[in-house]
Design a protein around this motif. Structure first.
Motif, PDB file in Angstrom:
ATOM      1  N   SER A   1      -2.748  -5.687  15.508  1.00 20.51           N
ATOM      2  CA  SER A   1      -3.866  -4.842  15.099  1.00 20.51           C
ATOM      3  C   SER A   1      -3.696  -4.550  13.619  1.00 20.51           C
ATOM      4  N   LEU A   2      -4.782  -4.154  12.979  1.00 19.89           N
ATOM      5  CA  LEU A   2      -4.715  -3.809  11.569  1.00 19.89           C
ATOM      6  C   LEU A   2      -5.743  -2.743  11.274  1.00 19.89           C
ATOM      7  N   PHE A   3      -5.519  -2.039  10.180  1.00 20.04           N
ATOM      8  CA  PHE A   3      -6.377  -0.937   9.797  1.00 20.04           C
ATOM      9  C   PHE A   3      -6.660  -1.033   8.304  1.00 20.04           C
ATOM     10  N   ARG A   4      -7.632  -0.272   7.844  1.00 21.81           N
ATOM     11  CA  ARG A   4      -7.847  -0.073   6.422  1.00 21.81           C
ATOM     12  C   ARG A   4      -7.772   1.431   6.199  1.00 21.81           C
ATOM     13  N   ILE A   5      -6.901   1.854   5.290  1.00 23.50           N
ATOM     14  CA  ILE A   5      -6.722   3.265   4.994  1.00 23.50           C
ATOM     15  C   ILE A   5      -7.151   3.502   3.550  1.00 23.50           C
ATOM     16  N   ASP A   6      -8.112   4.420   3.355  1.00 19.40           N
ATOM     17  CA  ASP A   6      -8.559   4.823   2.023  1.00 19.40           C
ATOM     18  C   ASP A   6      -8.115   6.259   1.800  1.00 19.40           C
ATOM     19  N   LEU A   7      -7.450   6.498   0.674  1.00 17.23           N
ATOM     20  CA  LEU A   7      -6.983   7.838   0.328  1.00 17.23           C
ATOM     21  C   LEU A   7      -7.605   8.259  -0.996  1.00 17.23           C
ATOM     22  N   ASP A   8      -8.234   9.444  -1.018  1.00 16.54           N
ATOM     23  CA  ASP A   8      -8.708   9.998  -2.284  1.00 16.54           C
ATOM     24  C   ASP A   8      -7.498  10.338  -3.153  1.00 16.54           C
ATOM     25  N   VAL A   9      -7.745  10.655  -4.398  1.00 14.02           N
ATOM     26  CA  VAL A   9      -6.676  11.066  -5.304  1.00 14.02           C
ATOM     27  C   VAL A   9      -5.930  12.239  -4.662  1.00 14.02           C
ATOM     28  N   GLY A  10      -4.628  12.106  -4.538  1.00  9.75           N
ATOM     29  CA  GLY A  10      -3.824  13.151  -3.900  1.00  9.75           C
ATOM     30  C   GLY A  10      -3.894  13.143  -2.382  1.00  9.75           C
ATOM     31  N   GLY A  11      -4.688  12.247  -1.805  1.00 13.00           N
ATOM     32  CA  GLY A  11      -4.831  12.202  -0.342  1.00 13.00           C
ATOM     33  C   GLY A  11      -3.568  11.702   0.337  1.00 13.00           C
ATOM     34  N   ILE A  12      -3.384  12.161   1.568  1.00 10.04           N
ATOM     35  CA  ILE A  12      -2.164  11.818   2.311  1.00 10.04           C
ATOM     36  C   ILE A  12      -2.490  11.333   3.711  1.00 10.04           C
ATOM     37  N   ASN A  13      -1.749  10.358   4.153  1.00 10.97           N
ATOM     38  CA  ASN A  13      -1.680   9.987   5.560  1.00 10.97           C
ATOM     39  C   ASN A  13      -0.428  10.717   6.034  1.00 10.97           C
TER      40      ASN A  13
END
Length: 190
Positions: free
Chosen positions: A66-78
């Motif tokens: 499986s695969l994902f796409r993760i977008d983080l705003d400036v300073g964003g965290i997973n």
């Protein structure tokens, strides 16, 4: 003409060969024997997730990936989390991402990755990704299972139904009821 003893011998040899060959169901990778291998130990807040697991992309059903796409705003965290059923390999495609993990002996490793750099998080280790760049960041994590699962530390501890008793959390974290209640209140408002 073959005698019946030769036929039985041939049949037994064939059965033995079949029993000694590995079954396809046992041909997967073995369980990991170590948390992580680091080649050089001395080397120098919003999120968007596009699902690519079996629940969001049924084509991966029975494919073991499986695969994902993760977008983080400036300073964003997973935020810190684990994948109990899968190893994560990922590639940063945009901006700078701090990737961190904690081994089972409580050693913290981290590195700032730039586009084209890859990371690997062994199954079930606590890890996170933080955008430390000047613009939106993107990375693509890929898993060796159709459903890696996810266990978010904050959700696991503070969003259960019914709630974990405050006494358990206050004693575990060595903080007051006020701190636990403030965390619960902040979680409820998000």
């Amino acid at each position: 003409m073959y005698s019946s003893s030769a036929s039985i011998f041939g049949l037994l040899c064939g059965l033995i060969v079949l029993l000694l060959l590995p079954f396809p169901s046992h041909a997967s990778d073995p369980d990991p024997l170590q948390d992580v291998c680091i080649a050089d130990l001395n080397a120098p807040i919003s999120i968007n997730v596009t699902l690519g697991d079996v629940s969001g992309f049924p084509a991966v059903n029975t494919q073991g990936v499986s695969l994902f796409r993760i977008d983080l705003d400036v300073g964003g965290i997973n935020p810190p989390h684990t994948h109990p059923r899968g190893t994560e390999a990922g590639i940063v495609t945009r901006e700078k991402v701090l990737v961190g993990l904690v081994t089972t002996n409580n050693t913290f490793f981290s590195k700032v990755l730039t586009p084209g750099m890859v990371f690997l998080i062994p199954r079930a280790l606590i890890h996170f990704q933080l955008n430390v760049g000047k613009g939106p960041a993107t990375f693509i994590p890929i898993f060796n299972t159709q459903n890696p699962g996810v266990s978010d530390s904050l959700t696991t501890l503070f969003d259960t139904t019914p709630p974990i008793p405050n006494e358990v959390l206050t004693k575990s974290f060595r903080v007051s009821d006020d701190v636990i209640n403030a965390i619960r209140k902040a979680r409820a408002s998000n």
